[in-house]
Design an enzyme around this catalytic site. Structure first.
Site, PDB file in Angstrom:
ATOM      1  N   SER A 169       0.841  -1.195   0.000  1.00  0.00           N
ATOM      2  CA  SER A 169       0.000   0.000   0.000  1.00  0.00           C
ATOM      3  C   SER A 169       0.880   1.249   0.000  1.00  0.00           C
ATOM      4  CB  SER A 169      -0.956  -0.050   1.196  1.00  0.00           C
ATOM      5  OG  SER A 169      -2.013   0.855   1.048  1.00  0.00           O
ATOM      6  N   ASP A 186      -6.042  -4.481  -1.662  1.00  0.00           N
ATOM      7  CA  ASP A 186      -4.899  -3.989  -0.885  1.00  0.00           C
ATOM      8  C   ASP A 186      -4.066  -5.143  -0.322  1.00  0.00           C
ATOM      9  OD1 ASP A 186      -3.392  -2.838   1.472  1.00  0.00           O
ATOM     10  OD2 ASP A 186      -4.449  -1.033   0.824  1.00  0.00           O
TER      11      ASP A 186
END
Length: 348
Positions: A50, A196
C-alpha cells in the site's frame, strides 16, 4: 572517514520492509529521507504494501536516476503530488498536527458502508493512477541494476498473497497494492482481481530473507498495542480493520524471529535459507509514539501540510534511531523480532 567508505559498494546494505497506512505513509517518507541523507547505506531490496509500496517505488525510481539524492527528490515529488491532488482544505477541521474530516466528508464516507465503489464510482476513477504514471519510472525499475522490489497485493477471490516483482511492475500492480475495496473497485491484472496487500502481508518479510538481505529494517506504522479497549462502534470498527491489516505481518514477524533463533541454536546450517536466517540482523523503526494518538480517519487525509508534518516526525524518529542503532547495521541486530512481536501472556 577513509575515501573508500564513500563508494556505493562499501556501504552496508539495508533491506527495507515498509508498512502501509494510507496518508500515514508520509511518515515513512521522512524516515527514508533521513536514512538517505546520511549516505551511509544502500538499499538492494525493498518489500512494501500500500503506502509502503508507493514509498518503495518512489525510492527505487529516484535511486536509479541519481542515487541517494535522486531517491530523496523522487520521494518528495511523489508525496507532494499526492498532497496537491484534491482540495482537502474544504474537507478538514482542526490543526495540521491532528486534523479531522469535516462533517460533510464524514457523511460522504458513511455512504461507503452502504454502497460499493461499483455504485459510487462506476467509472473506477482513482487520482493515484495519474500520480503513479507521472512519478514512477516502471520501465527503469525492470532493469537488473534496480533494487529488488516485492510489492504485495491480495487476490480478491482467495485472500492469497501476490507479490509483484520488478519484471511485473506497472501502474496497475501499484494500484492493486493500495486498493481499499470499500473505496475502489478491485484492480484487474491478467483477468484476476486484486485488493490492498495489507490483507495478506503488511509487508512481506521472508522474500527479503530469501533475496539475501543480511540487515532488515522494518518501518512499522501500525501500533504494536493499545492502552484501552475500544467502546464506541466506530472505534471498534477501526480497531478490527487495523487488526485485519496487521495480523499477517505479526504472524510472519514472530515466525521469522523464532526461525532465526532456531537456526542459531543449530550446530550446522544445512541449507541456504538456514544460513541466511543465522546471519540475519533485524532492526525496527516504530511510529507508535508519533502516530498512535492520531484518529484512524487521518489515514485518508492526503493534505500536503499534514503529510509534511508526518514527514518531519518520521525524520526525527529516524535520526534518533540512527544515533542509537545506526552503527549496528552490518554488525548486529538492534531488535529481537520474536521478543518484540510475540503474543502477550505466559509462554507456551
Amino acid at each position: 572517514m577513509p575515501w573508500f567508505r564513500s563508494l556505493p559498494f562499501t556501504r552496508p546494505a539495508l533491506g527495507l520492509a515498509l508498512q502501509g497506512g494510507g496518508a500515514h505513509g508520509a511518515y515513512t517518507w521522512g524516515v527514508l529521507d533521513a536514512l538517505l541523507e546520511t549516505g551511509r547505506f544502500r538499499f538492494d531490496a525493498i518489500s512494501g504494501t500500500s503506502a509502503g509500496a508507493m514509498n518503495a517505488l518512489a525510492l527505487a525510481t529516484g535511486w536509479m536516476r541519481g542515487g541517494a539524492e535522486g531517491a530523496r527528490e523522487a520521494l518528495a515529488d511523489f508525496w507532494r503530488a499526492v498532497g496537491t491532488q484534491l482540495p482537502f482544505e474544504q474537507w478538514l477541521v482542526g490543526p495540521t498536527e491532528s486534523p479531522g474530516l469535516a462533517p460533510g466528508m464524514r457523511a460522504l464516507m458513511h455512504w461507503t458502508r452502504l454502497l460499493s465503489p461499483y455504485q459510487l464510482n462506476p467509472l473506477g476513477l482513482n487520482p493515484l493512477r495519474e500520480v503513479l504514471a507521472s512519478q514512477i519510472d516502471f520501465e527503469r525499475l525492470k532493469k537488473r541494476s534496480a533494487p529488488r522490489l516485492f510489492i504485495a497485493a491480495t487476490h480478491a477471490n482467495s485472500g492469497r498473497l501476490r507479490l509483484f516483482g520488478n519484471g511485473e511492475l506497472g501502474v496497475n500492480a501499484a494500484l492493486a497494492s493500495a486498493c481499499l475495496p470499500t473505496l475502489h473497485q478491485a484492480v484487474m491484472i491478467d483477468g484476476e482481481p486484486y485488493w490492498d496487500g495489507g490483507y495478506s502481508a503488511n509487508p512481506a518479510l521472508f522474500p527479503l530473507v530469501k533475496a539475501g538481505v543480511a540487515d532488515l529494517l522494518i518501518v512499522a506504522l501500525s501500533p504494536m498495542s493499545h492502552a484501552h479497549v475500544p467502546m464506541s462502534a466506530e472505534d471498534i470498527r477501526s480497531r478490527a480493520l487495523e487488526f485485519s491489516f496487521n495480523a499477517g505481518f505479526l504472524r510472519e514477524a514472530t515466525l521469522l524471529g523464532e526461525a532465526c533463533a532456531e537456526a542459531r541454536r543449530s550446530l550446522f546450517a544445512v541449507g541456504r535459507l538456514e544460513r541466511r536466517l543465522r546471519k540475519l540482523r533485524t532492526h525496527l523503526i516504530d511510529a507508535h509514539d508519533d502516530l498512535g494518538a492520531l484518529a484512524a480517519e487521518t489515514k485518508l487525509i492526503a493534505h500536503l501540510p499534514f503529510l509534511e508534518r508526518l514527514r518531519d516526525l518520521g525524520r526525527e524518529r529516524a535520526s534518533r534511531w540512527l544515533e542509537s542503532h545506526g552503527r549496528r547495521v552490518g554488525h548486529e541486530a538492534s531488535v529481537d523480532l520474536a521478543a518484540c512481536f510475540s503474543p502477550p501472556g505466559p509462554a507456551a
